[in-house]
Design a protein around this motif. Structure first.
Motif, PDB file in Angstrom:
ATOM      1  N   GLY A  80      39.978  45.135  37.526  1.00  0.00           N
ATOM      2  CA  GLY A  80      40.103  44.474  37.793  1.00  0.00           C
ATOM      3  C   GLY A  80      39.041  43.495  38.479  1.00  0.00           C
ATOM      4  O   GLY A  80      38.834  42.421  38.767  1.00  0.00           O
ATOM      5  N   MET A  81      37.896  43.833  39.399  1.00  0.00           N
ATOM      6  CA  MET A  81      37.104  43.620  39.574  1.00  0.00           C
ATOM      7  C   MET A  81      35.795  43.464  38.516  1.00  0.00           C
ATOM      8  O   MET A  81      35.187  41.956  38.990  1.00  0.00           O
ATOM      9  CB  MET A  81      36.445  44.545  41.052  1.00  0.00           C
ATOM     10  N   ALA A  82      35.845  44.329  37.426  1.00  0.00           N
ATOM     11  CA  ALA A  82      35.107  43.588  36.447  1.00  0.00           C
ATOM     12  C   ALA A  82      35.196  42.474  35.547  1.00  0.00           C
ATOM     13  O   ALA A  82      33.937  41.824  35.153  1.00  0.00           O
ATOM     14  CB  ALA A  82      34.795  44.642  35.571  1.00  0.00           C
ATOM     15  N   VAL A  83      36.817  42.633  35.793  1.00  0.00           N
ATOM     16  CA  VAL A  83      36.809  40.790  35.430  1.00  0.00           C
ATOM     17  C   VAL A  83      36.704  39.981  36.227  1.00  0.00           C
ATOM     18  O   VAL A  83      36.589  38.987  35.729  1.00  0.00           O
ATOM     19  CB  VAL A  83      39.108  41.215  35.249  1.00  0.00           C
ATOM     20  N   ASN A  84      37.001  39.995  37.149  1.00  0.00           N
ATOM     21  CA  ASN A  84      36.378  39.437  38.254  1.00  0.00           C
ATOM     22  C   ASN A  84      35.032  38.808  37.952  1.00  0.00           C
ATOM     23  O   ASN A  84      34.803  37.411  38.433  1.00  0.00           O
ATOM     24  CB  ASN A  84      36.972  39.464  39.670  1.00  0.00           C
ATOM     25  N   TYR A  85      34.307  39.534  38.302  1.00  0.00           N
ATOM     26  CA  TYR A  85      32.389  39.391  38.352  1.00  0.00           C
ATOM     27  C   TYR A  85      32.661  38.805  37.041  1.00  0.00           C
ATOM     28  O   TYR A  85      31.719  37.552  37.220  1.00  0.00           O
ATOM     29  CB  TYR A  85      32.079  40.728  38.619  1.00  0.00           C
ATOM     30  N   GLY A  86      32.799  39.484  36.045  1.00  0.00           N
ATOM     31  CA  GLY A  86      32.277  39.154  34.652  1.00  0.00           C
ATOM     32  C   GLY A  86      32.693  37.173  34.387  1.00  0.00           C
ATOM     33  O   GLY A  86      32.097  36.661  34.362  1.00  0.00           O
ATOM     34  N   VAL A  87      33.905  36.970  34.521  1.00  0.00           N
ATOM     35  CA  VAL A  87      34.892  35.839  34.688  1.00  0.00           C
ATOM     36  C   VAL A  87      33.973  35.451  35.342  1.00  0.00           C
ATOM     37  O   VAL A  87      33.530  33.911  35.158  1.00  0.00           O
ATOM     38  CB  VAL A  87      36.440  35.600  34.890  1.00  0.00           C
ATOM     39  N   ALA A  88      33.627  35.127  36.642  1.00  0.00           N
ATOM     40  CA  ALA A  88      33.105  34.058  37.354  1.00  0.00           C
ATOM     41  C   ALA A  88      31.047  34.034  37.094  1.00  0.00           C
ATOM     42  O   ALA A  88      30.921  32.790  36.915  1.00  0.00           O
ATOM     43  CB  ALA A  88      32.674  34.540  38.338  1.00  0.00           C
ATOM     44  N   ALA A  95      33.583  31.448  41.590  1.00  0.00           N
ATOM     45  CA  ALA A  95      34.387  32.660  42.334  1.00  0.00           C
ATOM     46  C   ALA A  95      35.182  32.922  42.051  1.00  0.00           C
ATOM     47  O   ALA A  95      36.296  33.575  41.978  1.00  0.00           O
ATOM     48  CB  ALA A  95      33.518  32.913  43.600  1.00  0.00           C
ATOM     49  N   LEU A  96      36.632  31.817  42.319  1.00  0.00           N
ATOM     50  CA  LEU A  96      37.902  31.034  42.486  1.00  0.00           C
ATOM     51  C   LEU A  96      38.380  31.997  41.149  1.00  0.00           C
ATOM     52  O   LEU A  96      39.209  32.351  40.835  1.00  0.00           O
ATOM     53  CB  LEU A  96      38.329  30.121  42.633  1.00  0.00           C
ATOM     54  N   GLY A  97      37.979  31.441  39.763  1.00  0.00           N
ATOM     55  CA  GLY A  97      38.414  31.426  38.800  1.00  0.00           C
ATOM     56  C   GLY A  97      38.438  32.606  37.992  1.00  0.00           C
ATOM     57  O   GLY A  97      39.090  33.548  37.632  1.00  0.00           O
ATOM     58  N   GLY A  98      36.968  33.228  38.821  1.00  0.00           N
ATOM     59  CA  GLY A  98      37.222  35.151  38.108  1.00  0.00           C
ATOM     60  C   GLY A  98      38.317  35.819  40.020  1.00  0.00           C
ATOM     61  O   GLY A  98      39.086  36.846  39.195  1.00  0.00           O
ATOM     62  N   ILE A  99      38.674  35.194  40.648  1.00  0.00           N
ATOM     63  CA  ILE A  99      39.219  36.000  41.793  1.00  0.00           C
ATOM     64  C   ILE A  99      41.096  35.750  40.654  1.00  0.00           C
ATOM     65  O   ILE A  99      41.754  36.919  40.436  1.00  0.00           O
ATOM     66  CB  ILE A  99      39.909  35.351  42.953  1.00  0.00           C
ATOM     67  N   VAL A 100      41.538  34.899  40.340  1.00  0.00           N
ATOM     68  CA  VAL A 100      42.285  34.567  39.410  1.00  0.00           C
ATOM     69  C   VAL A 100      42.660  35.262  38.326  1.00  0.00           C
ATOM     70  O   VAL A 100      43.102  35.991  37.890  1.00  0.00           O
ATOM     71  CB  VAL A 100      43.140  33.307  39.106  1.00  0.00           C
TER      72      VAL A 100
END
Length: 377
Positions: A323-331, A350-355
């Motif tokens: 989840g963190m990798a997805v969060n960071y990568g998407v952001a 950052a908000l998009g990565g969080i979701v």
């Protein structure tokens, strides 16, 4: 709703016997009055019954009041453990001798004269029958007052996702002992035991018989503000029982929302300090992971809060790695290729990565870090 008028009062249908459980705490003035009314009903309908007063160690003469009555079908059991209406009722149901169980208050608010109608409703196929204030023919005393009425209505509304019964707050109800014995994991908080049994026994066919609910004349009401707060706690437990994953996800999202605030606050602080964007994003994620872990451990998955915290945190970080990798990568992707260089582009990225990472974090937490050791389908 099933009322007494819909059925002939055939006395032979009552011969199986009923156990009436009455939880008490300092109700010595009401015990003789209630027993007199039950005795009149017993003789008039030729009922086989017993009355069990489950007393929370009142020490007010309740034991002597039952003994003075002279009724061999009435007895009192003094509970020495933790006090509580719901726990007293459960103990009484377990100690009952007869196959039909009744619960009613000792303050004379529940009319025992409605017991025959409730028995007939059980005979008609209902799994539980409630003495209801809110079906046609039901009523309360005129001096109930607006705030007491609105409090009861709000409590009923909050229970609506669990049952469509109009008066699930009622403390006057009946069910078969065989159905009660099917209950598992009974864990009521406060005084709403009927709602607990409807949910935990899986009762879907619940009837309601209209009653007139009278205000108490003797003694003091046990319905305090503290008991009302316990009702909210009880509802949370029942929602978790009935809608487990949906409730865990909802609480996880609430904690996640607090993590958003933490993440964006730390990110903005680091950005203000002049650090590179990559470090700002990493710092926001790292601090929010710590706060999310602590809140989820304490509230969302509280059943696991007594396990070793360091081991859980290591598991939480590991399970949330995807989840963190997805969060960071998407952001990073959104910031570099989608949102451009606007004044708040980094925050929106950052908000998009969080979701995007939230779902991965929930699944890891629910089924790996805070998993239940024994899951019963």
């Amino acid at each position: 709703m099933i009322s007494q008028d819909h059925y002939p009062l055939a006395r032979t249908r009552f011969t199986a016997g009923i156990s009436i459980i009455v939880p008490t705490y300092r109700e010595v003035e009401n015990i003789p009055l209630l027993l007199a009314r039950i005795d009149a009903l017993r003789r008039d309908r030729d009922l086989t019954l017993e009355v069990l007063f489950m007393d929370d160690d009142s020490r007010d003469g309740s034991i002597e009041a039952v003994e003075r009555s002279g009724f061999d079908w009435a007895r009192i059991i003094v509970r020495q453990g933790p006090r509580g209406l719901s726990a007293a009722v459960i103990d009484g149901f377990r100690a009952a001798r007869y196959p039909v169980l009744f619960c009613m208050d000792c303050d004379l608010s529940h009319p025992p004269e409605r017991i025959p109608a409730m028995i007939l409703a059980l005979d008609a196929g209902q799994q539980m029958v409630i003495g209801s204030r809110y079906v046609p023919g039901g009523s309360t005393d005129d001096d109930w007052g607006f705030w007491r009425w609105i409090n009861s209505r709000i409590a009923t509304l909050l229970a609506r996702p669990l049952t469509q019964v109009r008066d699930p707050m009622s403390g006057f109800f009946a069910l078969r002992k065989a159905d009660f014995d099917q209950a598992r994991d009974l864990n009521p908080v406060g005084y709403k035991i009927a709602l607990e049994l409807i949910v935990k026994c899986g009762l879907e066919n619940v009837g309601e018989v209209p009653i007139h609910f009278s205000d108490r004349v003797h003694g003091v009401s046990k319905l305090t503000f503290r008991e009302q707060l316990k009702y909210i706690q009880h509802l949370r437990r029942l929602y978790l029982h009935r809608f487990a994953n949906a409730m865990y996800m909802a609480q996880f999202l609430v904690v996640g929302a607090s993590g958003v605030v933490v993440n964006l606050s730390v990110l903005s602080l680091l950005k203000w300090a002049g650090l590179p964007d990559m470090l700002c994003l990493a710092g926001g994620i790292a601090v929010s992971v710590i706060t999310n872990f602590l809140l989820n451990r304490r509230f969302t998955f509280s059943y696991a809060k007594d396990r070793p915290i360091l081991k859980q945190f290591a598991g939480f970080v590991g399970a949330s790695a995807v989840g963190m990798a997805v969060n960071y990568g998407v952001a990073l992707y959104l910031n570099a290729h989608v949102l451009g260089a606007g004044p708040l582009s980094l925050q929106f990225a950052a908000l998009g990565g969080i979701v995007a990472g939230m779902l991965f974090n929930f699944l890891g937490s629910r089924y790996f870090v805070f998993h239940k050791r024994f899951v019963k389908r």
